[in-house]
Design an enzyme around this catalytic site. Structure first.
Site, short mmCIF file in Angstrom:
data_model
loop_
_atom_site.label_atom_id
_atom_site.label_comp_id
_atom_site.label_asym_id
_atom_site.label_seq_id
_atom_site.Cartn_x
_atom_site.Cartn_y
_atom_site.Cartn_z
N ASP A 54 0.86 -1.19 0.00
CA ASP A 54 0.00 0.00 0.00
C ASP A 54 0.89 1.23 0.00
O ASP A 54 1.97 1.22 0.60
CB ASP A 54 -0.91 0.01 1.23
CG ASP A 54 -2.00 -1.05 1.17
OD1 ASP A 54 -2.39 -1.44 0.06
OD2 ASP A 54 -2.46 -1.47 2.24
N ASP B 60 -7.06 -1.58 -4.11
CA ASP B 60 -7.99 -1.25 -3.04
C ASP B 60 -9.03 -0.23 -3.50
O ASP B 60 -10.23 -0.35 -3.20
CB ASP B 60 -7.25 -0.67 -1.82
CG ASP B 60 -6.29 -1.64 -1.18
OD1 ASP B 60 -6.45 -2.86 -1.34
OD2 ASP B 60 -5.35 -1.16 -0.52
#
Length: 168
Positions: free
Chosen positions: A123, A142
């Site tokens: 991320d 995401d």
């Protein structure tokens, strides 16, 4: 099944593939040319940073995998979910639901590959307002999963009769 529905499903697969490729390319750029892992953070705008984060769990860090067994169990679980999304996509007739499912599928595949290759999901997108962070650090996959789920939920809640919208 109409030709239009077949076309939507093919387009859905292409969208899922493009999301997967975009997600993996963005993670490659973050990991190697930018070497964000070593830098930790790159400030781009007053409200947006690139910040390295390793997500060992799923959705908001839940079901954290702290062992190899748990890691591969998560890969298997998320793989089964991706298969279910693909089956749903091929049974769906509404083009906007097919589009939403393609977003979820492409994002899921991107995160599954991360977990299988690295043991965690990479991320790096960090939106904030000063010290307030309305979102956890996330990635392209995401974002696509979230947008797809919001579209599915909105359509399920706002449209009562989906049987008449196969050609919308």
């Amino acid at each position: 099944m109409t030709n239009a529905v077949k076309k939507y499903r093919i387009i859905g697969l292409v969208i899922a593939a493009l999301i997967f490729i975009t997600d993996q390319f963005s993670k490659y750029m973050i990991m190697f040319p930018l070497d964000l892992r070593a830098k930790g953070q790159i400030v781009l705008l007053p409200f947006f940073n690139l910040t390295w984060a390793e997500n060992y769990g799923v959705s908001m860090g839940m079901l954290t995998a702290s062992s190899d067994f748990q890691r591969w169990a998560l890969v298997a679980l998320t793989g089964l979910i991706a298969c279910a999304v693909l089956i749903w996509m091929f049974r769906e007739t509404a083009k906007w639901d097919i589009l939403a499912l393609s977003l979820v599928l492409g994002g899921a595949l991107g995160n599954i590959v991360d977990r299988a290759m690295h043991g965690y999901v990479v991320d790096f997108l960090d939106l904030h307002i000063g010290g307030f962070r309305p979102f956890l650090i996330f990635n392209v996959a995401d974002a696509c999963i979230s947008i797809g789920v919001v579209i599915l939920l909105a359509r399920a809640l706002l449209l009562r009769d989906k049987s008449t919208e196969a050609s919308d």
